[in-house]
Every structure is written in C-alpha cells, then in structure tokens.
Enzyme design. Structure first.
Site, PDB file in Angstrom:
ATOM      1  N   GLU A 128      -0.105  -4.081   3.794  1.00 38.41           N
ATOM      2  CA  GLU A 128      -0.212  -2.755   4.406  1.00 38.41           C
ATOM      3  C   GLU A 128      -0.896  -1.739   3.483  1.00 38.41           C
ATOM      4  O   GLU A 128      -1.662  -0.895   3.947  1.00 38.41           O
ATOM      5  CB  GLU A 128       1.199  -2.277   4.761  1.00 38.41           C
ATOM      6  CG  GLU A 128       1.268  -1.032   5.587  1.00 38.41           C
ATOM      7  CD  GLU A 128       2.677  -0.741   6.041  1.00 38.41           C
ATOM      8  OE1 GLU A 128       3.113   0.407   5.864  1.00 38.41           O
ATOM      9  OE2 GLU A 128       3.354  -1.665   6.558  1.00 38.41           O
ATOM     10  N   ASP A 129      -0.622  -1.813   2.187  1.00 37.14           N
ATOM     11  CA  ASP A 129      -1.046  -0.744   1.278  1.00 37.14           C
ATOM     12  C   ASP A 129      -2.029  -1.151   0.180  1.00 37.14           C
ATOM     13  O   ASP A 129      -2.362  -0.327  -0.675  1.00 37.14           O
ATOM     14  CB  ASP A 129       0.183  -0.114   0.619  1.00 37.14           C
ATOM     15  CG  ASP A 129       1.064   0.626   1.612  1.00 37.14           C
ATOM     16  OD1 ASP A 129       0.558   1.032   2.676  1.00 37.14           O
ATOM     17  OD2 ASP A 129       2.267   0.780   1.341  1.00 37.14           O
TER      18      ASP A 129
END
Length: 189
Positions: free
Chosen positions: A73-74
C-alpha cells in the site's frame, strides 16, 4: 527457523519503509507501526513466544503479514514480491488488508467497511491489530495537519470497520471498545 522468517520480514519491511515517518510530532520512523501491529498480535492475542504459535488461532504467517501489511500500500513493493519472498499465504493476507491507493480516499474507506466481514480470519486479526495501534496513537496525539474533528471522524469510521471484524479476538475487541467509549463512539451490538 521461524524466528529467522520473522526477522527476515522485519528486515524487508524496515528497508521498504526506511524513508517514511509517522505523522506525529516526533515523526517517528514508520517501521514502528508494523512492528507495533505485530506486537499487539503477539502480546494481546495471547501469544508470548514463537513456540506456542502452532497451537493458537493464528501463527507465524499472521505475524509476518502484520509486519508486511503496509508495504504494498505505501511502498514500491508488489504482491508478487511478497509471495516470492514470504509465500502465498502471507501474500493473500497482505492482499486482504491492502487498500487500492488509486481510488479516492472516501471510496477506500467505504470499501474497508464493506470488505471487513469477508476477510480471511488471519487478515481480520491483522486488521484489528492495525486499527488498535492506530487508535491508540490517535488517542495519545492528533497527527500533524489533523483537526480534532478529523480524529473523531477516524474513530467513527474505524468503529464501522471493526464492526465487520467482530468475533475474531475478544481481547483486541475489548481494547478497541474501551477506546471507542472514551471517545464517545457508540458501538453497535
């Protein structure tokens, strides 16, 4: 060898998150978050050492997924990379808890609420621990750039996500309920 697998995950996650910081005033290293999520699973879900993992509701794979839960996600990490290094089960759990950052924020939030009841049991554990970690942080300090209203909205939204995870781990759910009550969030039963 389980301890080596766990340390490999911490090393991988630390490298991936190396340039990221939390949004608190101290701007603590981001890696504190996934390690903290794994710690909640290990300590508050009833596991105190790796030797007992095989007889509990979750196992090493859950701890690995907790440590890796924000990498796709990051960071520039891919699901394929997770699977290649840590196996399909870890990948599937990480996939189950990962938001699609190409979607608008409100759509991602809506999808988390809708998806929560359908997560696999190990993903539900990771998700509960993640929410607990984030809400404890928010209870202690409002992130830079946030208003009190935004923090309260996060508590409200998180309670809706947690509603879909209920029945997974009574200890974490009780801790979450205490935080919700402290912040005036009415929890549906």
């Amino acid at each position: 060898m389980d301890i080596v697998k766990l340390v490999d995950c911490v090393d991988f996650s630390a490298k991936k998150h190396r340039n990221q910081r939390r949004k608190n005033a101290a701007e603590t290293p981001y890696i504190n978050h996934p390690v903290g999520v794994a710690r909640i699973l290990a300590k508050e879900a009833g596991v105190s050492d790796l030797a007992t993992l095989q007889t509990t509701v979750f196992d090493l794979v859950s701890l690995q997924a907790a440590i890796l839960h924000d990498t796709v996600e990051d960071t520039d990490t891919t699901f394929e990379e997770i699977e290649k290094q840590f196996g399909k089960e870890v990948r599937d759990i990480v996939d189950d808890v990962t938001d699609d950052k190409s979607l608008p924020k409100m759509e991602r939030k809506r999808r988390q609420i809708e998806h929560a009841p359908h997560c696999c049991p190990k993903a539900k554990l990771v998700k509960l621990a993640d929410k607990l970690y984030n809400l404890r942080d928010l209870d202690q300090e409002i992130p830079q750039g946030w208003t009190k209203e935004r923090a309260q909205e996060y508590f409200q939204w998180a309670s809706q996500v947690v509603q879909g995870l209920r029945g997974t781990n009574k200890e974490m759910e009780a801790s979450l309920d205490e935080l919700f009550a402290k912040h005036g969030v009415v929890v549906e039963t």
